[in-house]
Design a protein around this motif. Structure first.
Motif, PDB file in Angstrom:
ATOM      1  N   ARG A  30       0.953  -1.297   0.233  1.00  0.00           N
ATOM      2  CA  ARG A  30       0.379  -0.020  -0.368  1.00  0.00           C
ATOM      3  C   ARG A  30       0.877   1.178  -0.239  1.00  0.00           C
ATOM      4  O   ARG A  30       2.303   1.703   0.393  1.00  0.00           O
ATOM      5  CB  ARG A  30      -0.736   0.124   1.369  1.00  0.00           C
ATOM      6  CG  ARG A  30      -0.040   0.123   1.984  1.00  0.00           C
ATOM      7  CD  ARG A  30      -1.052   0.179   3.344  1.00  0.00           C
ATOM      8  NE  ARG A  30      -0.597   0.644   4.821  1.00  0.00           N
ATOM      9  CZ  ARG A  30      -1.049   0.742   5.960  1.00  0.00           C
ATOM     10  NH1 ARG A  30      -1.574   1.892   5.913  1.00  0.00           N
ATOM     11  NH2 ARG A  30      -0.014   1.168   6.788  1.00  0.00           N
ATOM     12  N   ALA A  31       0.485   2.461   0.010  1.00  0.00           N
ATOM     13  CA  ALA A  31       0.899   3.733  -0.190  1.00  0.00           C
ATOM     14  C   ALA A  31      -0.216   4.248   0.573  1.00  0.00           C
ATOM     15  O   ALA A  31      -0.495   4.369   0.959  1.00  0.00           O
ATOM     16  CB  ALA A  31       1.228   3.989  -1.711  1.00  0.00           C
ATOM     17  N   ILE A  32       1.291   5.613   0.863  1.00  0.00           N
ATOM     18  CA  ILE A  32       1.176   6.038   2.111  1.00  0.00           C
ATOM     19  C   ILE A  32       1.375   7.512   1.530  1.00  0.00           C
ATOM     20  O   ILE A  32       2.626   7.480   1.652  1.00  0.00           O
ATOM     21  CB  ILE A  32       1.408   5.416   4.161  1.00  0.00           C
ATOM     22  CG1 ILE A  32       1.166   4.708   4.459  1.00  0.00           C
ATOM     23  CG2 ILE A  32       1.048   6.534   4.734  1.00  0.00           C
ATOM     24  CD1 ILE A  32       1.696   3.793   5.176  1.00  0.00           C
ATOM     25  N   SER A  33       0.288   9.103   1.824  1.00  0.00           N
ATOM     26  CA  SER A  33       1.218   9.484   1.319  1.00  0.00           C
ATOM     27  C   SER A  33       0.005  11.114   1.312  1.00  0.00           C
ATOM     28  O   SER A  33      -0.737  10.705   1.000  1.00  0.00           O
ATOM     29  CB  SER A  33       1.372   9.662  -0.241  1.00  0.00           C
ATOM     30  OG  SER A  33       1.871  10.910  -0.718  1.00  0.00           O
ATOM     31  N   ARG A  34       0.741  12.030   1.475  1.00  0.00           N
ATOM     32  CA  ARG A  34       0.083  13.482   1.211  1.00  0.00           C
ATOM     33  C   ARG A  34       1.077  14.435   0.264  1.00  0.00           C
ATOM     34  O   ARG A  34       2.066  14.815   0.306  1.00  0.00           O
ATOM     35  CB  ARG A  34      -1.116  14.016   2.707  1.00  0.00           C
ATOM     36  CG  ARG A  34       0.529  14.718   3.426  1.00  0.00           C
ATOM     37  CD  ARG A  34      -0.219  14.695   4.672  1.00  0.00           C
ATOM     38  NE  ARG A  34       0.796  15.666   6.074  1.00  0.00           N
ATOM     39  CZ  ARG A  34       1.516  15.002   6.263  1.00  0.00           C
ATOM     40  NH1 ARG A  34       1.262  13.654   6.430  1.00  0.00           N
ATOM     41  NH2 ARG A  34       2.589  15.726   7.381  1.00  0.00           N
ATOM     42  N   PRO A  35      -0.293  15.142  -0.200  1.00  0.00           N
ATOM     43  CA  PRO A  35       1.074  16.092  -1.115  1.00  0.00           C
ATOM     44  C   PRO A  35       1.461  16.886  -0.684  1.00  0.00           C
ATOM     45  O   PRO A  35       0.969  17.507   0.982  1.00  0.00           O
ATOM     46  CB  PRO A  35      -1.033  16.750  -1.211  1.00  0.00           C
ATOM     47  CG  PRO A  35      -1.905  15.970  -2.001  1.00  0.00           C
ATOM     48  CD  PRO A  35      -1.092  15.509  -0.090  1.00  0.00           C
ATOM     49  N   GLY A  36       2.702  17.214  -0.852  1.00  0.00           N
ATOM     50  CA  GLY A  36       4.037  17.597   0.011  1.00  0.00           C
ATOM     51  C   GLY A  36       4.743  17.047   1.094  1.00  0.00           C
ATOM     52  O   GLY A  36       5.928  17.870   1.185  1.00  0.00           O
ATOM     53  N   ALA A  37       4.473  15.868   1.129  1.00  0.00           N
ATOM     54  CA  ALA A  37       4.608  14.922   2.250  1.00  0.00           C
ATOM     55  C   ALA A  37       6.134  14.008   2.310  1.00  0.00           C
ATOM     56  O   ALA A  37       6.060  13.297   3.483  1.00  0.00           O
ATOM     57  CB  ALA A  37       3.777  14.938   3.095  1.00  0.00           C
TER      58      ALA A  37
END
Length: 408
Positions: A388-395
């Motif tokens: 799975r991918a864990i992300s948020r814009p700019g981080a």
């Protein structure tokens, strides 16, 4: 694309119209059958009442009669004929009887048997009981609407089921059609990407080869070596592309040959391979020295290489990639974290689909086929794990792999 959207809109409107028409037709058909049941019941009551009237108190009005007091009508006697007739016609329900006189007044009730207020949903049957119409018999008969609805419940449910089935079929067809359309668009984009990807190293290799032909290689060995290195690098890149494409076209990729792997040593090997690149990268290998897991070494190495390549492609100028791993009661977790621009939440699941690439409009700054993460998901799931991918814009983005323990 515009024509496709218009075609899709027309098909959707036609299908919705057909469903609405089918619903209306089914509803009208059920209502018509229900009304026929009620009308048939009323006809049976009419038949029973007429037969009973003619057998119990058929009479002729006396000319010049001014009062109905002299008329002798026994409703109990009428009921003795009426109820057996109703029973014979399967129409026996609660009822009320009234005899109304129209002699010199506007309908005076002369006698009554039962209470109209006790009936639930009655209809009124009016029968003249003399030739001049001075006296009339009113029959208030309870219509068994609840029984009719219960008897027709199977028909009503089947009609609703047909409409719902047609709606589900329409949804499935539209979903499948739209999905196939999306896959076709992705395949078209894949073909364009493959063409673009293959043209670049081929063009570079051809240019280097032409340069080798048109200068004195013996007098410039350094330049000759540089061109040969360039050709070799492009051929290696072509070979990697072809291998990657073929890899996804083979069904044998689900066959894994598992063996114990010292994960830190494998990560160090991948990092050393990346350090020869032109782009400066800071790698942090946080994998414990003693961590050993059981997996297919070839595929696991390819997965980690793919995740690192993605981090390099999409990261900022100063690239920092950390590879971490840990053992747990349920198995092993491997994480590849970067300091890139991050992803929006709506893309976190879709990036693992085959051929999918995050839309960037008409400009595609990062080359690729949309196969790497699909391959990673397929291999991880083939090992009984998940990714799975864990992300948020700019981080930045963290790609997390969970694999089962050795006992699995």
């Amino acid at each position: 694309m515009k024509n496709d959207r218009q075609l899709f809109r027309r098909i959707a409107l036609m299908a919705v119209g057909a469903l609405l028409l089918l619903s209306v037709v089914q509803g009208l058909w059920v209502w018509r059958m229900y009304r026929d049941r009620v009308a048939d019941f009323e006809r049976r009551v009419w038949s029973a009442a007429y037969k009973s009237v003619y057998r119990s108190f058929r009479m002729d009005a006396v000319p010049g009669l001014q009062s109905g007091d002299r008329v002798q009508i026994d409703l109990q006697d009428f009921a003795l004929y009426f109820e057996p007739n109703l029973l014979e016609l399967d129409a026996l329900e609660p009822y009320v009887l009234e005899v109304v006189s129209y002699l010199g007044d506007n309908g005076r009730v002369m006698m009554r048997r039962g209470e109209v207020e006790a009936l639930k949903e009655p209809f009124v049957l009016e029968i003249e009981i003399d030739d001049d119409g001075y006296f009339r018999l009113l029959v208030y008969m309870d219509v068994p609407h609840a029984d009719f609805r219960r008897e027709m419940s199977a028909l009503i449910l089947s009609s609703v089921a047909i409409v719902l089935l047609m709606a589900a079929l329409f949804y499935y067809l539209m979903h499948t059609w739209f999905r196939q359309k999306s896959l076709e668009e992705m395949r078209r984009d894949l073909t364009q990407n493959i063409t673009h990807e293959l043209k670049t190293p081929i063009s570079v290799a051809l240019a280097a080869n032409d340069a080798l032909k048109h200068f004195d290689a013996d007098n410039e060995p350094g330049r000759r070596a540089r061109y040969l290195d360039m050709v070799g690098a492009q051929l290696h890149e072509l070979h990697a592309m072809v291998e990657r494409i073929l890899h996804f076209s083979l069904d044998q990729s689900d066959c894994f040959h598992k063996s114990p792997i010292r994960l830190r040593a494998l990560v160090e090997k991948i990092i050393r391979r990346q350090e020869v690149g032109e782009r400066p990268v800071t790698f942090v290998n946080s994998v414990p020295e003693e961590l050993t897991l059981t997996a297919d070494p070839f595929h696991l190495q390819n997965i980690l290489q793919t995740l690192i390549d993605n981090s390099l492609k999409y990261s900022n100028t100063e690239v920092r990639i950390e590879i971490a791993a840990r053992a747990s009661d349920s198995g092993f977790e491997i994480e590849v974290c970067d300091n890139g621009p991050g992803l929006e939440a709506k893309y976190l699941d879709r990036i693992f689909e085959k051929f999918y690439r995050i839309p960037t409009g008409d400009v595609q700054n990062v080359r690729g086929f949309g196969l790497g993460l699909y391959y990673a998901r397929r291999v991880v799931e083939g090992h009984g794990g998940r990714i799975r991918a864990i992300s948020r814009p700019g981080a930045g983005t963290t790609l997390q792999i969970t694999l089962p323990g050795d006992e699995s």
